[in-house]
Each structure stands twice: as C-alpha cells, then as structure tokens.
Motif scaffolding. Structure first.
Motif, PDB file in Angstrom:
ATOM      1  N   PHE A  21       0.822  -1.201   0.000  1.00  0.00           N
ATOM      2  CA  PHE A  21       0.000   0.000   0.000  1.00  0.00           C
ATOM      3  C   PHE A  21       0.861   1.258   0.000  1.00  0.00           C
ATOM      4  O   PHE A  21       2.072   1.224   0.219  1.00  0.00           O
ATOM      5  CB  PHE A  21      -0.975  -0.013   1.184  1.00  0.00           C
ATOM      6  CG  PHE A  21      -0.366   0.390   2.503  1.00  0.00           C
ATOM      7  CD1 PHE A  21      -0.659   1.624   3.068  1.00  0.00           C
ATOM      8  CD2 PHE A  21       0.490  -0.466   3.186  1.00  0.00           C
ATOM      9  CE1 PHE A  21      -0.097   1.991   4.282  1.00  0.00           C
ATOM     10  CE2 PHE A  21       1.044  -0.103   4.391  1.00  0.00           C
ATOM     11  CZ  PHE A  21       0.747   1.132   4.940  1.00  0.00           C
ATOM     12  N   LEU A  22       0.191   2.371  -0.272  1.00  0.00           N
ATOM     13  CA  LEU A  22       0.812   3.695  -0.262  1.00  0.00           C
ATOM     14  C   LEU A  22       0.127   4.515   0.812  1.00  0.00           C
ATOM     15  O   LEU A  22      -1.093   4.659   0.815  1.00  0.00           O
ATOM     16  CB  LEU A  22       0.647   4.364  -1.632  1.00  0.00           C
ATOM     17  CG  LEU A  22       1.026   5.839  -1.769  1.00  0.00           C
ATOM     18  CD1 LEU A  22       2.525   6.029  -1.582  1.00  0.00           C
ATOM     19  CD2 LEU A  22       0.610   6.376  -3.132  1.00  0.00           C
ATOM     20  N   LEU A  23       0.912   5.056   1.737  1.00  0.00           N
ATOM     21  CA  LEU A  23       0.366   5.848   2.838  1.00  0.00           C
ATOM     22  C   LEU A  23       1.356   6.949   3.198  1.00  0.00           C
ATOM     23  O   LEU A  23       2.540   6.673   3.421  1.00  0.00           O
ATOM     24  CB  LEU A  23       0.107   4.964   4.065  1.00  0.00           C
ATOM     25  CG  LEU A  23      -0.361   5.664   5.338  1.00  0.00           C
ATOM     26  CD1 LEU A  23      -1.753   6.269   5.147  1.00  0.00           C
ATOM     27  CD2 LEU A  23      -0.381   4.702   6.516  1.00  0.00           C
ATOM     28  N   GLY A  24       0.881   8.167   3.239  1.00  0.00           N
ATOM     29  CA  GLY A  24       1.746   9.281   3.623  1.00  0.00           C
ATOM     30  C   GLY A  24       2.930   9.475   2.691  1.00  0.00           C
ATOM     31  O   GLY A  24       4.001   9.890   3.108  1.00  0.00           O
ATOM     32  N   GLY A  25       2.749   9.137   1.413  1.00  0.00           N
ATOM     33  CA  GLY A  25       3.820   9.288   0.441  1.00  0.00           C
ATOM     34  C   GLY A  25       4.812   8.143   0.430  1.00  0.00           C
ATOM     35  O   GLY A  25       5.761   8.148  -0.349  1.00  0.00           O
ATOM     36  N   ILE A  26       4.628   7.147   1.299  1.00  0.00           N
ATOM     37  CA  ILE A  26       5.524   5.993   1.379  1.00  0.00           C
ATOM     38  C   ILE A  26       4.814   4.774   0.804  1.00  0.00           C
ATOM     39  O   ILE A  26       3.664   4.488   1.163  1.00  0.00           O
ATOM     40  CB  ILE A  26       5.939   5.695   2.837  1.00  0.00           C
ATOM     41  CG1 ILE A  26       6.548   6.938   3.491  1.00  0.00           C
ATOM     42  CG2 ILE A  26       6.906   4.529   2.882  1.00  0.00           C
ATOM     43  CD1 ILE A  26       7.825   7.420   2.843  1.00  0.00           C
ATOM     44  N   LYS A  27       5.498   4.059  -0.079  1.00  0.00           N
ATOM     45  CA  LYS A  27       4.920   2.865  -0.690  1.00  0.00           C
ATOM     46  C   LYS A  27       5.753   1.650  -0.300  1.00  0.00           C
ATOM     47  O   LYS A  27       6.987   1.709  -0.313  1.00  0.00           O
ATOM     48  CB  LYS A  27       4.894   3.022  -2.210  1.00  0.00           C
ATOM     49  CG  LYS A  27       4.254   1.861  -2.939  1.00  0.00           C
ATOM     50  CD  LYS A  27       3.892   2.202  -4.379  1.00  0.00           C
ATOM     51  CE  LYS A  27       5.074   2.623  -5.203  1.00  0.00           C
ATOM     52  NZ  LYS A  27       4.735   2.803  -6.632  1.00  0.00           N
ATOM     53  N   GLY A  28       5.065   0.563   0.067  1.00  0.00           N
ATOM     54  CA  GLY A  28       5.803  -0.641   0.427  1.00  0.00           C
ATOM     55  C   GLY A  28       4.894  -1.773   0.838  1.00  0.00           C
ATOM     56  O   GLY A  28       3.666  -1.660   0.790  1.00  0.00           O
TER      57      GLY A  28
END
Length: 199
Positions: A21-28
């Motif tokens: 997933f992508l959350l707060g500009g971070i994807k992983g």
C-alpha cells in the motif's frame, strides 16, 4: 492519534500484514503493524518497477486519518497496466494489434480466470461497473507517429518482469516484420531556400 489509528487499522479493514500500500507518500509491503507505527519494506523511490529498495520504513498509524490509503492487494491483487509503443504512420496497425494481443495472451493469460473470480468478488462487495479484464489495444495520433497503447491486467508482484518480457518479445516480433512494423523516433526536417545561408 497513532493508537486510535492502530484500532482503525485492526478493525477498519484498511490493510493487513503482507499487503502492499501507499500511505503518507511511502509505498511498500506491510511487514508489521504496531500500536504506534506500521513497518514497511519500501518499494519505489530510486528503484523502478515496484521493487524493493532495501529500506525499512516506519509510518505513524495516525497517517490513516490525514492521508488516503492506496491498497494494491485488498480483495483484488491485480493491477491494470499499460505500455506505449510509437509506430511510424506507414506501419501495418492491424498487424501490430494482432501481434500485441498474442504477446499479452502468452504472458498474462494465466491470470485471466483468477482475475475474473477476484473481480466478481469485488463486485459483490462494492458497487462497481463491469470493467473489462480482457487485454485491449488503443491507437492515437501524435505529431510524428501513431501511439499504440496496450492495456492488460497483471499480478501486482509481477508487473516489472511481465513488462520486460513484453518489450523483449515486441522488439523481436517487430524486427521479423521488417518495414511493415517500424518503431518511430523523433524526427526533424530542415528546409532551406536558395536565398538562405545555413551555418
């Protein structure tokens, strides 16, 4: 806020361990969901094709209240992806479309049955239109070439390798066709008259 976010994650069906997933500009990929932070194995950044960077990232759970949550894997582990190929106007577009659909069937045909079942489950859960899971080819005109777009469904984990297989086989098949299928490049034509001196 992070503790409240933790409860929301556990009971709100935002994501779970193993999801991408992508959350707060971070994807992983989620490797751990803690009381205060969610731990990810990062993908993207300077690495193309949704592959791991090697960095572990911890994101505060409070971000789910202020940022959209883009889940790649919840209920439907497939993505629609596209590749674009520029062809010269003189190329045989019908042949190009036939070859592209043959290639995509060869490399993604094994996903079709599973993707149809997963999409059916999504439709039962959410109000969704009947989106086509069949591979499609679209043409559009540009200034110097015809742009041919291939749209297909692919397992999110295999997106890069499938795309690499496509391009390798496309180059090989187009080369076999010779002048019938020519990939276009940017061209520049310079005109001069007898009264014009060019340096």
């Amino acid at each position: 806020m992070s503790i409240a976010g933790w409860f929301a994650i556990l009971f709100g069906d935002f994501f779970e361990t193993g999801d991408r997933f992508l959350l707060g500009g971070i994807k992983g990929d989620v490797v751990d969901i803690g009381v205060l932070r969610t731990t990810l194995m990062e993908i993207g950044e300077w690495v193309n094709g949704d592959q791991y960077t090697g960095r572990i990232v911890r994101v505060a759970n409070s971000y789910i209240f202020s940022s959209p949550v883009y889940n790649y894997t919840a209920n439907f582990k497939f993505l629609w992806d596209e590749i674009m190929i520029p062809l010269r106007f003189e190329s045989d577009m019908k042949l190009a479309k036939t070859i592209l659909l043959e290639i995509v069937e060869k490399h993604t045909g094994q996903y079709n049955k599973e993707a149809v079942i997963a999409w059916g489950n999504m439709k039962r859960r959410y109000k969704l239109e009947n989106a086509s899971l069949d591979s499609q080819v679209f043409l559009s005109f540009k200034d110097n070439w015809v742009e041919i777009n291939l749209r297909y469904a692919v397992d999110y984990r295999e997106r890069r390798i499938v795309k690499e297989n496509f391009f390798s086989e496309i180059l090989q098949r187009f080369k076999q066709e010779g002048a019938r299928l020519e990939i276009a490049t940017e061209t520049l034509e310079v005109f001069s008259s007898s009264s014009t001196k060019m340096k």
